[in-house]
Design a protein around this motif. Structure first.
Motif, PDB file in Angstrom:
ATOM      1  N   ALA A  41      10.175  16.031   0.877  1.00  0.00           N
ATOM      2  CA  ALA A  41       8.762  15.703   0.782  1.00  0.00           C
ATOM      3  C   ALA A  41       8.292  15.313   2.244  1.00  0.00           C
ATOM      4  O   ALA A  41       7.094  15.484   2.487  1.00  0.00           O
ATOM      5  N   LYS A  42       9.119  15.012   3.016  1.00  0.00           N
ATOM      6  CA  LYS A  42       8.719  14.533   4.371  1.00  0.00           C
ATOM      7  C   LYS A  42       8.465  15.867   5.062  1.00  0.00           C
ATOM      8  O   LYS A  42       7.263  15.957   5.991  1.00  0.00           O
ATOM      9  N   LYS A  52       3.276   3.998   6.733  1.00  0.00           N
ATOM     10  CA  LYS A  52       3.615   3.043   7.800  1.00  0.00           C
ATOM     11  C   LYS A  52       5.030   2.740   7.362  1.00  0.00           C
ATOM     12  O   LYS A  52       5.658   2.918   6.383  1.00  0.00           O
ATOM     13  N   GLU A  53       5.694   2.365   8.521  1.00  0.00           N
ATOM     14  CA  GLU A  53       7.248   1.968   8.453  1.00  0.00           C
ATOM     15  C   GLU A  53       7.288   0.706   7.613  1.00  0.00           C
ATOM     16  O   GLU A  53       6.314  -0.273   7.639  1.00  0.00           O
ATOM     17  N   LEU A  54       8.488   0.704   6.550  1.00  0.00           N
ATOM     18  CA  LEU A  54       8.538  -0.555   5.777  1.00  0.00           C
ATOM     19  C   LEU A  54       8.501  -2.047   6.381  1.00  0.00           C
ATOM     20  O   LEU A  54       7.942  -2.888   6.201  1.00  0.00           O
ATOM     21  N   ASP A  55       9.424  -1.911   7.507  1.00  0.00           N
ATOM     22  CA  ASP A  55       9.500  -3.210   8.308  1.00  0.00           C
ATOM     23  C   ASP A  55       8.184  -3.635   9.010  1.00  0.00           C
ATOM     24  O   ASP A  55       7.643  -4.910   8.940  1.00  0.00           O
ATOM     25  N   GLU A  56       7.182  -2.469   9.458  1.00  0.00           N
ATOM     26  CA  GLU A  56       5.993  -3.051   9.858  1.00  0.00           C
ATOM     27  C   GLU A  56       4.912  -3.595   8.739  1.00  0.00           C
ATOM     28  O   GLU A  56       4.154  -4.796   8.925  1.00  0.00           O
ATOM     29  N   ILE A  57       5.163  -3.191   7.613  1.00  0.00           N
ATOM     30  CA  ILE A  57       4.374  -3.589   6.417  1.00  0.00           C
ATOM     31  C   ILE A  57       4.773  -4.911   5.985  1.00  0.00           C
ATOM     32  O   ILE A  57       4.005  -5.905   5.613  1.00  0.00           O
ATOM     33  N   ALA A  58       6.011  -5.248   5.919  1.00  0.00           N
ATOM     34  CA  ALA A  58       6.766  -6.474   5.399  1.00  0.00           C
ATOM     35  C   ALA A  58       6.440  -7.487   6.376  1.00  0.00           C
ATOM     36  O   ALA A  58       5.946  -8.530   6.055  1.00  0.00           O
ATOM     37  N   ASN A  59       6.596  -7.241   7.651  1.00  0.00           N
ATOM     38  CA  ASN A  59       6.376  -8.349   8.535  1.00  0.00           C
ATOM     39  C   ASN A  59       4.817  -8.837   8.980  1.00  0.00           C
ATOM     40  O   ASN A  59       4.589  -9.892   9.153  1.00  0.00           O
ATOM     41  N   LYS A 165      15.640  -0.349   1.860  1.00  0.00           N
ATOM     42  CA  LYS A 165      14.823   0.562   2.582  1.00  0.00           C
ATOM     43  C   LYS A 165      15.098   1.906   2.209  1.00  0.00           C
ATOM     44  O   LYS A 165      14.493   2.755   2.110  1.00  0.00           O
ATOM     45  N   PHE A 166      16.280   2.105   1.439  1.00  0.00           N
ATOM     46  CA  PHE A 166      16.515   3.589   0.845  1.00  0.00           C
ATOM     47  C   PHE A 166      15.546   3.798  -0.169  1.00  0.00           C
ATOM     48  O   PHE A 166      15.021   4.981  -0.274  1.00  0.00           O
ATOM     49  N   ILE A 167      14.937   2.909  -0.917  1.00  0.00           N
ATOM     50  CA  ILE A 167      14.290   3.286  -2.013  1.00  0.00           C
ATOM     51  C   ILE A 167      12.720   2.907  -1.562  1.00  0.00           C
ATOM     52  O   ILE A 167      11.938   3.978  -1.540  1.00  0.00           O
ATOM     53  N   LEU A 168      12.355   1.949  -0.979  1.00  0.00           N
ATOM     54  CA  LEU A 168      10.824   1.720  -0.738  1.00  0.00           C
ATOM     55  C   LEU A 168      10.456   2.605   0.519  1.00  0.00           C
ATOM     56  O   LEU A 168       9.238   2.925   0.587  1.00  0.00           O
ATOM     57  N   SER A 169      11.220   3.253   1.369  1.00  0.00           N
ATOM     58  CA  SER A 169      10.715   4.316   2.538  1.00  0.00           C
ATOM     59  C   SER A 169      10.658   5.576   2.075  1.00  0.00           C
ATOM     60  O   SER A 169      10.235   6.410   2.570  1.00  0.00           O
ATOM     61  N   ARG A 170      11.277   5.922   0.766  1.00  0.00           N
ATOM     62  CA  ARG A 170      11.512   7.243   0.117  1.00  0.00           C
ATOM     63  C   ARG A 170      10.599   7.509  -0.819  1.00  0.00           C
ATOM     64  O   ARG A 170       9.706   8.553  -0.930  1.00  0.00           O
ATOM     65  N   TYR A 171      10.491   6.526  -1.810  1.00  0.00           N
ATOM     66  CA  TYR A 171       9.660   6.569  -3.246  1.00  0.00           C
ATOM     67  C   TYR A 171       8.155   7.345  -2.723  1.00  0.00           C
ATOM     68  O   TYR A 171       7.670   8.045  -3.482  1.00  0.00           O
ATOM     69  N   PRO A 172       7.522   6.377  -1.928  1.00  0.00           N
ATOM     70  CA  PRO A 172       6.147   6.847  -1.740  1.00  0.00           C
ATOM     71  C   PRO A 172       6.118   8.592  -1.312  1.00  0.00           C
ATOM     72  O   PRO A 172       5.047   8.927  -1.624  1.00  0.00           O
ATOM     73  N   GLN A 173       6.632   8.811  -0.239  1.00  0.00           N
ATOM     74  CA  GLN A 173       6.655  10.118   0.007  1.00  0.00           C
ATOM     75  C   GLN A 173       7.108  11.033  -1.218  1.00  0.00           C
ATOM     76  O   GLN A 173       6.558  12.293  -1.572  1.00  0.00           O
ATOM     77  N   ILE A 174       8.129  10.675  -2.138  1.00  0.00           N
ATOM     78  CA  ILE A 174       8.430  11.638  -3.229  1.00  0.00           C
ATOM     79  C   ILE A 174       7.362  11.759  -4.166  1.00  0.00           C
ATOM     80  O   ILE A 174       6.976  12.542  -4.872  1.00  0.00           O
ATOM     81  N   ILE A 175       6.783  10.399  -4.369  1.00  0.00           N
ATOM     82  CA  ILE A 175       5.705  10.555  -5.710  1.00  0.00           C
ATOM     83  C   ILE A 175       4.352  11.115  -4.990  1.00  0.00           C
ATOM     84  O   ILE A 175       3.871  12.022  -5.827  1.00  0.00           O
ATOM     85  N   LEU A 176       4.103  11.165  -3.686  1.00  0.00           N
ATOM     86  CA  LEU A 176       2.902  12.008  -3.260  1.00  0.00           C
ATOM     87  C   LEU A 176       3.151  13.332  -3.459  1.00  0.00           C
ATOM     88  O   LEU A 176       2.369  14.202  -3.703  1.00  0.00           O
ATOM     89  N   TYR A 194       2.197   1.864  -2.386  1.00  0.00           N
ATOM     90  CA  TYR A 194       3.665   1.537  -1.562  1.00  0.00           C
ATOM     91  C   TYR A 194       3.278   0.257  -1.141  1.00  0.00           C
ATOM     92  O   TYR A 194       4.425  -0.879  -1.054  1.00  0.00           O
ATOM     93  N   VAL A 195       2.301  -0.255  -0.653  1.00  0.00           N
ATOM     94  CA  VAL A 195       2.073  -1.539  -0.034  1.00  0.00           C
ATOM     95  C   VAL A 195       2.193  -2.595  -1.233  1.00  0.00           C
ATOM     96  O   VAL A 195       2.630  -3.796  -0.951  1.00  0.00           O
TER      97      VAL A 195
END
Length: 407
Positions: A41-42, A52-59, A165-176, A194-195
């Motif tokens: 997907a990527k 966006k990176e997961l840590d950026e959104i969460a923070n 991170k394993f799931i939350l950073s990969r699922y959006p790409q896979i879904i799209l 994703y957000v």
């Protein structure tokens, strides 16, 4: 030569290690598939859209969600809570910290989860040989916790929120990627979902961070349950082979060859473990019972068994009540705080294939309890539930809890 000798000595224990990974094979295959799908997907979408990176959104959302929780519950989130973003192997090791055991067993649990995270069959066999009773009790947690990693977005423990991170950073790409071209026109909706997933997870774990007394009750009760289960494992492991065979036959357990004595005892332990035996025999109502009885023939073979079951009732009910209250409180707060959040709505549709109305009507004893108490006490509900945890009877009948609070 020494390594070969270890393998020979491990014998049946090696078989147990293979069996453990056999029980996790579907999940381990799913993890590999997620990794492969995410790479493809990527590669396909990277030149067209960027998440966006997961840590950026969460923070970014953390300060706002702290305020929202205080506004809705009247409780401030602890200032020292930090966000962590573990990848798969680290996350599996962290799961071991969520298994509440006493000091004597904590190190064993950590070593077991490290070995499972590395998929080290020989190390697991050695751990079982080292302390078979502990292995019988805590290997079930390894299977239970690790089998849920692909559906668990977050965890909270000791002032740290762990986002998967394993799931939350990969699922959006896979879904799209699964939705197909043109990615640009579909990106906004998937990115919003994703957000929304990150918002829901941060919110849930922040709420857990406020539940200090409930967390303490839950941890203490779970630790006591595990000590009792260890006691039962030692009793069953001390039985002679003839007694084990007779009991196994009486309980109609699956036949095991005589040259696998530990497997026979393990089968008997898993069958008589109160989490299985009492709940299977009596049903979930055992969570409100004050007394249990057992088949006299089983009691004759294991005189200690009834006493162990009686000891187990109090802490398992405390654990069940505290955990249900913790999860219910979080679910109720999420439902109310994110009710009008478009990102959360998109998460439900793009990630879960559902909508908010369906989300609201799902069954949840803890959430329904919280809702009933909230209708009476409003914002004070959360402080009350944390300070005066409900018991299992009160969870089924919130009016009992409200009556207790009014005394």
């Amino acid at each position: 030569m020494e390594y070969f000798q270890i393998l020979c000595d491990l014998g049946e224990f090696q078989e147990f290690a293979e069996a453990l990974f056999g029980q996790l094979s579907v999940e381990l295959d799913e993890e590999k598939e997620i990794m492969e799908l995410a790479i493809r997907a990527k590669d396909d979408i990277a030149s067209k859209v960027q998440f966006k990176e997961l840590d950026e959104i969460a923070n970014e959302i953390l300060p706002d969600f702290r305020r929202k929780i205080e506004g809705f519950t009247g409780i401030k989130t602890p200032e020292n809570v930090t966000l962590k973003f573990p990848e798969l192997e680290e996350l599996k090791r962290i799961k071991g910290n969520k298994v509440f055991a006493d000091k004597e067993s904590k190190e064993f649990v950590a070593e077991l989860f490290h070995a499972v995270a590395r998929e080290d069959h020989t190390e697991i066999a050695k751990l079982m040989q080292q302390d078979t009773a502990k292995y019988l009790v805590y290997s079930t947690y390894a299977i239970q916790y690790i089998s849920k990693i692909t559906t668990t977005y977050g965890d909270y423990l000791d002032s740290e929120i762990y986002l998967n991170k394993f799931i939350l950073s990969r699922y959006p790409q896979i879904i799209l990627h699964k939705q197909g071209e043109p990615y640009e026109s579909k990106f906004e909706n998937v990115n919003s979902g994703y957000v929304g997933a990150v918002k829901m997870t941060v919110l849930e774990e922040l709420i857990h961070s406020t539940q200090g007394n409930l967390q303490k009750v839950n941890k203490g009760a779970a630790t006591e349950v595990n000590k009792i289960n260890e006691e039962l494992a030692k009793v069953i492991l001390s039985l002679d082979n003839e007694a084990v065979s007779k009991l196994s036959e009486y309980c109609q357990l699956q036949a095991v060859p005589d040259d696998f004595p530990f497997a026979k005892k393990a089968n008997l332990f898993f069958f008589l473990n109160p989490d299985h035996f009492l709940i299977e025999q009596i049903g979930p109502d055992v969570m409100t019972f004050t007394h249990v009885e057992i088949d006299p023939k089983i009691g004759e073979s294991i005189p200690e068994l009834l006493g162990i079951y009686k000891k187990w009732l109090v802490p398992i009910q405390q654990h069940h009540a505290a955990f249900t209250a913790m999860e219910g409180m979080a679910a109720f707060a999420i439902e109310n705080i994110l009710e009008n959040d478009q990102d959360f709505q998109n998460y439900l549709s793009t990630f879960m294939g559902t909508d908010f109305s369906s989300y609201q009507v799902r069954k949840s004893m803890g959430r329904d309890f919280t809702k009933t108490v909230f209708e009476k006490l409003g914002k004070d509900t959360f402080k009350k539930m944390i300070g005066v945890p409900p018991n299992t009877r009160e969870l089924k009948d919130p009016q009992l809890y409200l009556k207790k609070l009014s005394l």
